[in-house]
Design a protein around this motif. Structure first.
Motif, PDB file in Angstrom:
ATOM      1  N   VAL A 156       0.775  -1.227   0.033  1.00 48.11           N
ATOM      2  CA  VAL A 156      -0.068   0.068  -0.051  1.00 48.11           C
ATOM      3  C   VAL A 156       0.772   1.290  -0.137  1.00 48.11           C
ATOM      4  O   VAL A 156       0.520   2.281  -0.823  1.00 48.11           O
ATOM      5  CB  VAL A 156      -0.991  -0.089   1.177  1.00 48.11           C
ATOM      6  CG1 VAL A 156      -1.733   1.311   1.277  1.00 48.11           C
ATOM      7  CG2 VAL A 156      -2.019  -1.068   1.369  1.00 48.11           C
ATOM      8  N   LEU A 157       2.041   1.179   0.810  1.00 49.70           N
ATOM      9  CA  LEU A 157       2.685   2.453   0.913  1.00 49.70           C
ATOM     10  C   LEU A 157       3.676   2.623  -0.622  1.00 49.70           C
ATOM     11  O   LEU A 157       3.588   3.866  -1.116  1.00 49.70           O
ATOM     12  CB  LEU A 157       3.916   1.936   1.668  1.00 49.70           C
ATOM     13  CG  LEU A 157       4.940   3.336   1.821  1.00 49.70           C
ATOM     14  CD1 LEU A 157       4.266   4.662   2.491  1.00 49.70           C
ATOM     15  CD2 LEU A 157       6.001   2.563   2.977  1.00 49.70           C
ATOM     16  N   SER A 158       3.870   1.575  -1.203  1.00 49.59           N
ATOM     17  CA  SER A 158       4.427   1.714  -2.751  1.00 49.59           C
ATOM     18  C   SER A 158       3.473   2.137  -3.661  1.00 49.59           C
ATOM     19  O   SER A 158       3.742   3.213  -4.214  1.00 49.59           O
ATOM     20  CB  SER A 158       4.909   0.271  -2.981  1.00 49.59           C
ATOM     21  OG  SER A 158       5.338   0.465  -4.149  1.00 49.59           O
ATOM     22  N   LEU A 164      -1.042   6.910  -6.194  1.00 50.62           N
ATOM     23  CA  LEU A 164      -2.370   6.415  -6.634  1.00 50.62           C
ATOM     24  C   LEU A 164      -3.539   6.825  -5.622  1.00 50.62           C
ATOM     25  O   LEU A 164      -3.128   7.077  -4.410  1.00 50.62           O
ATOM     26  CB  LEU A 164      -2.483   4.758  -6.499  1.00 50.62           C
ATOM     27  CG  LEU A 164      -2.121   4.180  -7.981  1.00 50.62           C
ATOM     28  CD1 LEU A 164      -0.578   4.594  -8.298  1.00 50.62           C
ATOM     29  CD2 LEU A 164      -2.122   2.539  -7.861  1.00 50.62           C
ATOM     30  N   SER A 165      -4.725   6.901  -5.916  1.00 51.28           N
ATOM     31  CA  SER A 165      -5.783   7.243  -5.127  1.00 51.28           C
ATOM     32  C   SER A 165      -6.114   6.123  -4.330  1.00 51.28           C
ATOM     33  O   SER A 165      -5.706   4.989  -4.676  1.00 51.28           O
ATOM     34  CB  SER A 165      -6.995   7.734  -5.769  1.00 51.28           C
ATOM     35  OG  SER A 165      -7.431   7.020  -6.637  1.00 51.28           O
ATOM     36  N   SER A 172      -6.072  -1.973  -7.676  1.00 43.49           N
ATOM     37  CA  SER A 172      -4.732  -2.660  -7.893  1.00 43.49           C
ATOM     38  C   SER A 172      -4.657  -3.949  -7.037  1.00 43.49           C
ATOM     39  O   SER A 172      -4.199  -4.843  -7.138  1.00 43.49           O
ATOM     40  CB  SER A 172      -3.616  -1.666  -7.547  1.00 43.49           C
ATOM     41  OG  SER A 172      -2.300  -2.347  -7.646  1.00 43.49           O
ATOM     42  N   LEU A 173      -5.350  -3.827  -5.782  1.00 40.45           N
ATOM     43  CA  LEU A 173      -5.063  -4.913  -4.855  1.00 40.45           C
ATOM     44  C   LEU A 173      -6.397  -5.921  -4.824  1.00 40.45           C
ATOM     45  O   LEU A 173      -6.225  -6.843  -4.272  1.00 40.45           O
ATOM     46  CB  LEU A 173      -5.029  -4.295  -3.343  1.00 40.45           C
ATOM     47  CG  LEU A 173      -3.901  -3.406  -3.122  1.00 40.45           C
ATOM     48  CD1 LEU A 173      -3.993  -2.823  -1.581  1.00 40.45           C
ATOM     49  CD2 LEU A 173      -2.449  -4.273  -3.249  1.00 40.45           C
ATOM     50  N   CYS A 174      -7.118  -5.588  -5.809  1.00 39.14           N
ATOM     51  CA  CYS A 174      -8.381  -6.457  -5.937  1.00 39.14           C
ATOM     52  C   CYS A 174      -9.295  -6.497  -4.645  1.00 39.14           C
ATOM     53  O   CYS A 174      -9.730  -7.468  -4.240  1.00 39.14           O
ATOM     54  CB  CYS A 174      -7.923  -7.766  -6.325  1.00 39.14           C
ATOM     55  SG  CYS A 174      -7.317  -7.715  -7.941  1.00 39.14           S
ATOM     56  N   ALA A 180      -9.471  -0.977   1.393  1.00 36.99           N
ATOM     57  CA  ALA A 180      -8.374  -0.098   0.978  1.00 36.99           C
ATOM     58  C   ALA A 180      -8.126   0.956   1.967  1.00 36.99           C
ATOM     59  O   ALA A 180      -6.853   1.360   2.497  1.00 36.99           O
ATOM     60  CB  ALA A 180      -8.301   0.247  -0.156  1.00 36.99           C
ATOM     61  N   LYS A 181      -9.285   1.891   2.429  1.00 34.10           N
ATOM     62  CA  LYS A 181      -9.122   2.822   3.320  1.00 34.10           C
ATOM     63  C   LYS A 181      -8.647   2.439   4.645  1.00 34.10           C
ATOM     64  O   LYS A 181      -7.854   3.012   5.585  1.00 34.10           O
ATOM     65  CB  LYS A 181     -10.611   3.411   3.474  1.00 34.10           C
ATOM     66  CG  LYS A 181     -10.916   4.080   2.311  1.00 34.10           C
ATOM     67  CD  LYS A 181     -12.469   4.825   2.536  1.00 34.10           C
ATOM     68  CE  LYS A 181     -12.872   5.799   1.485  1.00 34.10           C
ATOM     69  NZ  LYS A 181     -14.444   6.279   1.864  1.00 34.10           N
ATOM     70  N   THR A 182      -8.996   1.041   5.072  1.00 33.06           N
ATOM     71  CA  THR A 182      -8.579   0.640   6.345  1.00 33.06           C
ATOM     72  C   THR A 182      -7.009   0.519   6.400  1.00 33.06           C
ATOM     73  O   THR A 182      -6.421   0.680   7.387  1.00 33.06           O
ATOM     74  CB  THR A 182      -9.208  -0.785   6.819  1.00 33.06           C
ATOM     75  OG1 THR A 182     -10.634  -0.757   6.849  1.00 33.06           O
ATOM     76  CG2 THR A 182      -8.740  -1.527   7.874  1.00 33.06           C
ATOM     77  N   TYR A 183      -6.595  -0.191   5.293  1.00 27.09           N
ATOM     78  CA  TYR A 183      -5.028  -0.380   4.957  1.00 27.09           C
ATOM     79  C   TYR A 183      -4.389   0.730   5.096  1.00 27.09           C
ATOM     80  O   TYR A 183      -3.211   1.101   5.737  1.00 27.09           O
ATOM     81  CB  TYR A 183      -4.729  -1.012   3.681  1.00 27.09           C
ATOM     82  CG  TYR A 183      -5.049  -2.659   3.353  1.00 27.09           C
ATOM     83  CD1 TYR A 183      -5.025  -3.324   4.565  1.00 27.09           C
ATOM     84  CD2 TYR A 183      -5.414  -2.925   2.249  1.00 27.09           C
ATOM     85  CE1 TYR A 183      -5.484  -4.643   4.379  1.00 27.09           C
ATOM     86  CE2 TYR A 183      -5.808  -4.241   1.854  1.00 27.09           C
ATOM     87  CZ  TYR A 183      -5.753  -4.969   3.143  1.00 27.09           C
ATOM     88  OH  TYR A 183      -6.140  -6.441   2.837  1.00 27.09           O
ATOM     89  N   VAL A 184      -5.005   1.990   4.436  1.00 26.27           N
ATOM     90  CA  VAL A 184      -4.317   3.053   4.610  1.00 26.27           C
ATOM     91  C   VAL A 184      -4.250   4.001   5.627  1.00 26.27           C
ATOM     92  O   VAL A 184      -3.188   4.332   6.321  1.00 26.27           O
ATOM     93  CB  VAL A 184      -5.035   4.191   3.314  1.00 26.27           C
ATOM     94  CG1 VAL A 184      -4.325   5.704   3.612  1.00 26.27           C
ATOM     95  CG2 VAL A 184      -4.717   3.848   1.985  1.00 26.27           C
ATOM     96  N   ALA A 185      -5.409   3.511   6.441  1.00 30.26           N
ATOM     97  CA  ALA A 185      -5.372   4.389   7.885  1.00 30.26           C
ATOM     98  C   ALA A 185      -4.363   3.731   8.792  1.00 30.26           C
ATOM     99  O   ALA A 185      -3.810   4.287   9.610  1.00 30.26           O
ATOM    100  CB  ALA A 185      -6.929   3.935   8.236  1.00 30.26           C
ATOM    101  N   ARG A 186      -4.281   2.333   8.698  1.00 26.47           N
ATOM    102  CA  ARG A 186      -3.312   1.322   9.680  1.00 26.47           C
ATOM    103  C   ARG A 186      -1.834   1.947   9.048  1.00 26.47           C
ATOM    104  O   ARG A 186      -0.941   1.987  10.018  1.00 26.47           O
ATOM    105  CB  ARG A 186      -3.371  -0.073   9.210  1.00 26.47           C
ATOM    106  CG  ARG A 186      -2.824  -0.615  10.250  1.00 26.47           C
ATOM    107  CD  ARG A 186      -2.923  -2.256   9.990  1.00 26.47           C
ATOM    108  NE  ARG A 186      -4.507  -2.519   9.961  1.00 26.47           N
ATOM    109  CZ  ARG A 186      -5.085  -3.664   9.228  1.00 26.47           C
ATOM    110  NH1 ARG A 186      -4.313  -4.202   8.345  1.00 26.47           N
ATOM    111  NH2 ARG A 186      -6.190  -3.626   9.394  1.00 26.47           N
TER     112      ARG A 186
END
Length: 212
Positions: A156-158, A164-165, A172-174, A180-186
Motif C-alpha cells: 500500500v505504501l508503494s 495512486l488514489s 490494484s489490490l483487488c 483499502a481505506k483501512t489499509y491506508v489508515a493503519r
C-alpha cells in the motif's frame, strides 16, 4: 582433587549409559557408584550411593529429566548435576539453566567436554556452565527484528508513493474501497502520519521508501 569424585549415571539409552559408565570408569579421579535408565530409580540410588555428581539425561523413558533435576536440586543443594540433552537448542539450554543444574552438555559433545562438565559439577555444584551459553545469551538479549510494516502495508505504501488514489489502490489490490481505506489508515497510524504527504515523508526518513 585428592579424593575420587563419586558419579551416578542416569540415562535411558543403554548404549549412551554404557559409554558414560565406561568413560567414568577409565578416569583415575572419577568413580562410578551407581547407574540406571529410569528416573524413578534415581532418587533411591543417589540416597544410597551419596555421589558427588549426577549425570542425568534430559529425556528419560519414564520421567521428565528436567523435573528430576529440579527435584534433586531441591533436596541436595550440594549435589553436582550434569544434564545431558540430544540437542543444544537455546530453549533447552535455558530450561537447564533454570532447573538449577551445574552443567549442560549434548550427547554429541566431545569426551573432554563431558569430563570437564563432571569435574566442574564436582567443585561448583551451584555454578552453571555450558559451552553454548554465551552465544545463546547474546541471541536472547538481541531484540527480534520485526518489520514495521506487513507485506500488504508495504505494498500500500508503494502504491501511495506512486500517487495512486484510494480507489486506484483498491483496484490494484483487488479489494473493496473500504478495505483499502483501512489499509491506508493503519499505514498512517504506524508511520505517525495524518495524510499522504506526511506518510510518504516519514516513510522516506525510515528508509521504507526510496526517493525517486
Amino acid at each position: 582433587m585428592s579424593e575420587q569424585v563419586k558419579v551416578v549415571v542416569v540415562d535411558g539409552h543403554t548404549l549412551v549409559r554404557f559409554g558414560l559408565t565406561g568413560l567414568v570408569g577409565q578416569e583415575p579421579d572419577l568413580e562410578l557408584v551407581g547407574e540406571t535408565g529410569l528416573g524413578a530409580e534415581a532418587m533411591a540410588i543417589v540416597a544410597t550411593a551419596k555421589p558427588d555428581v549426577l549425570v542425568l539425561e534430559a529425556v528419560l523413558p519414564d520421567l521428565d529429566g528436567l523435573q528430576v533435576a529440579r527435584d534433586f536440586r531441591d533436596q541436595y543443594a550440594e549435589l553436582g548435576i550434569v544434564l545431558l540433552a540430544s540437542d543444544g537448542r537455546d530453549d533447552v539450554l535455558f530450561q537447564a539453566l533454570e532447573s538449577g543444574v551445574s552443567a549442560f552438555v549434548t550427547n554429541t559433545a566431545p569426551i573432554e567436554e563431558v569430563l570437564a562438565a563432571i569435574r566442574h559439577a564436582a567443585v561448583a555444584a551451584t555454578s552453571f556452565t555450558a559451552s553454548g551459553l554465551a552465544p545463546a545469551m547474546a541471541r536472547r538479549d538481541q531484540p527480534s527484528a520485526q518489520p514495521l510494516l506487513s507485506p500488504r502495508e508495504a505494498e500500500v505504501l508503494s502504491l501511495l508513493g506512486q500517487g495512486l488514489s484510494v480507489r486506484a489502490i483498491a483496484t490494484s489490490l483487488c479489494v473493496s474501497i473500504s478495505t483499502a481505506k483501512t489499509y491506508v489508515a493503519r499505514l498512517y497510524e504506524k508511520l505517525g502520519a495524518s495524510n499522504r504527504a506526511q506518510a510518504i515523508m516519514n516513510a522516506l526518513k525510515l528508509g521504507l521508501l526510496q526517493s525517486s
